[in-house]
Scaffold this motif. Structure first.
Motif, mmCIF file in Angstrom:
data_model
loop_
_atom_site.group_PDB
_atom_site.id
_atom_site.type_symbol
_atom_site.label_atom_id
_atom_site.label_comp_id
_atom_site.label_asym_id
_atom_site.label_seq_id
_atom_site.Cartn_x
_atom_site.Cartn_y
_atom_site.Cartn_z
ATOM 1 N N ARG A 56 33.733 53.148 38.980
ATOM 2 C CA ARG A 56 35.157 52.962 39.209
ATOM 3 C C ARG A 56 35.358 51.534 39.713
ATOM 4 O O ARG A 56 34.794 51.158 40.739
ATOM 5 C CB ARG A 56 35.692 53.964 40.234
ATOM 6 N N SER B 177 38.300 48.302 40.259
ATOM 7 C CA SER B 177 39.700 47.870 40.272
ATOM 8 C C SER B 177 39.759 46.429 40.743
ATOM 9 O O SER B 177 38.876 45.967 41.479
ATOM 10 C CB SER B 177 40.543 48.761 41.190
ATOM 11 N N SER C 283 42.619 43.150 41.921
ATOM 12 C CA SER C 283 43.958 42.658 42.236
ATOM 13 C C SER C 283 43.921 41.143 42.244
ATOM 14 O O SER C 283 43.020 40.542 42.849
ATOM 15 C CB SER C 283 44.425 43.176 43.606
ATOM 16 N N GLY D 258 41.162 48.389 31.374
ATOM 17 C CA GLY D 258 42.365 48.669 32.136
ATOM 18 C C GLY D 258 43.203 47.402 32.175
ATOM 19 O O GLY D 258 42.672 46.296 32.346
ATOM 20 N N SER E 263 47.545 44.455 39.735
ATOM 21 C CA SER E 263 46.262 45.151 39.801
ATOM 22 C C SER E 263 45.995 45.913 38.509
ATOM 23 O O SER E 263 46.921 46.321 37.802
ATOM 24 C CB SER E 263 46.249 46.135 40.977
ATOM 25 N N GLY F 247 42.673 48.715 36.819
ATOM 26 C CA GLY F 247 41.452 49.441 37.141
ATOM 27 C C GLY F 247 40.912 50.186 35.940
ATOM 28 O O GLY F 247 41.589 50.335 34.908
#
Length: 428
Positions: free
Chosen positions: A281, A283, A285, A313, A325, A327
């Protein structure tokens, strides 16, 4: 005589046993003492109550009304373990004497265990009044929070620049950071003005905090709640890293929080090893810490070392936010021979590519790059993953097959209808 001797011996044995028990029990009692509780995190909300807060441009209400409503929502949701205080700036002096107005900051509610009713009553009495002494208010808030080992956080809510120069609030924030008391300042701006954003961003970055522009009451409530809750969470210190221009030269990352810089229009690469049965996982920003053009986007891709895309993503923006952002998730299935105990499962190297489509006027500096915060986590993959990437759709093959099959059926159906219409036309 024999009975007396036996009685005396028995009493002696009993006393000796009691003494031995006391000796062994004392250290045990000391060992059973509960560990010292961690110090309660401390937060002080610093609210701008200057005259400009009368302006009615937030959901049809004045900025002061929006702030009061947000404070009521926040006070209802403060975690029990957080000690919270409130400080104001520009709340008491309505005159024109700059020297007096620039000292107009006071603690409205002391930092400590929260009495929600008392704090709400204090906030309800506020009325927009005077100047905007942000620098003195930050110094006062830092003094309010000083002492102890607790995590400390200042949340500044304002609608304008400091009006009490030459005391620069950004220099004040750097001075507070130099004290080494690990105090974070987060700033929220109620007006999307470039100069205000620049000043509030500088204040936040000096202490490792964040800047957020808010233009609606629910946004203000939500963001302040988030920051107060964050104070109660264990502190995670981001690790500075430097992405590369290609996957082969990229740094290998483990689960954690990382910071980097990315120039406008440039790619950054990172690598993560994923074992069978794990789910990646990730992510990211990217903060627009300078004036950029509207309409931009961020793309985070997971690809193999051979360049084949696994999953992606993406997110786009239109200039209404200062951070964007994106992810992704990539669950890796267990291997069939995972029950062979003497064979260590091989890790798959996943390359993470970060791209952005920001653009800026020619007068804006592109270096250093914009701040990047990257989160990487490796968890157990679900037994029956419903994630798109788990079935290969993210790789494109299944999606391509579905599209081909759909096109074939649509073509056959269209051809049959066309032939039927021609046949009907000829008959008539």
């Amino acid at each position: 005589m024999i009975i007396r001797k036996r009685l005396t011996a028995g009493v002696g044995v009993l006393l000796a046993a009691l003494a031995a028990g006391l000796v062994t029990a004392l250290p045990a009692a000391a060992d059973d003492e509960p560990p010292t509780a961690a110090a309660s995190p401390k937060v002080e909300l610093v609210l701008d109550v200057s005259g400009s807060m009368r302006t009615r441009d937030i959901d049809g209400e004045s900025r002061m009304s929006a702030a009061k409503q947000a404070f009521n929502d926040v006070l209802d949701a403060v975690p029990e373990e957080v000690e919270l205080g409130i400080r104001t700036l520009g709340a008491d002096y309505p005159g024109d004497d700059r020297k007096v107005g620039c000292k107009d900051t006071a603690q409205l509610y002391p930092v400590g265990p929260l009495d929600r009713t008392e704090a709400k009553t204090a906030v309800a009495t506020l009325a927009p009044t005077g100047w905007t002494p942000i620098g003195p208010a930050l110094l006062g808030a830092a003094d309010d929070l000083e002492g102890g080992d607790a995590t400390r956080r200042i949340v500044l809510i304002t609608d304008g620049e400091d009006t009490c120069g030459p005391l620069d609030p950004c220099e004040v924030a750097r001075e507070i950071a130099a004290r080494g008391i690990h105090l974070v300042i987060d700033t929220l701006g109620l007006v999307p003005n470039a100069k205000i954003r620049q000043q509030l961003t500088c204040i936040a970055e000096a202490t490792g905090g964040t800047y957020t522009a808010v233009q609606h009451t629910d946004e203000l409530s939500g963001r302040v709640k988030q920051l107060v809750d964050r104070a109660a969470e264990p502190v995670i210190t981001p690790v500075a890293t430097e992405g590369a221009g290609s996957c082969s030269a990229a740094p290998a990352l483990k689960a954690g929080l990382y910071t980097d810089r990315q120039e406008i229009g440039k790619h950054r690469w990172y690598r993560v090893d994923v074992l069978p049965g794990q789910e990646l996982r990730a992510s990211v920003s990217v903060a627009a810490d300078r004036a950029v053009n509207d309409d931009y986007g961020v793309l985070l891709r997971a690809v193999t070392t051979h360049g084949r895309e696994i999953v992606r993503g993406a997110e786009s923006g239109t200039g209404r936010t200062d951070a964007i952002s994106a992810g992704l998730r990539y669950p890796r299935a267990e291997e069939d021979d995972a029950d062979v105990s003497d064979v260590k499962p091989a890790a798959e190297t996943v390359c993470l590519q970060l791209s952005n489509s920001f653009s800026a006027p020619a007068s804006v500096k592109t270096t250093p790059g914009m701040p990047v915060e990257l989160t990487v986590d490796l968890v157990d993959a679900p037994d029956e993953a419903a994630d798109v990437a788990a079935f290969g759709l993210g790789r494109g093959w299944w999606l391509l097959g579905v599209m081909v099959l759909t096109g074939l059926i649509a073509g056959l159906l269209f051809g049959w209808i066309s032939r039927w219409r021609v046949a009907v036309w000829r008959t008539n």
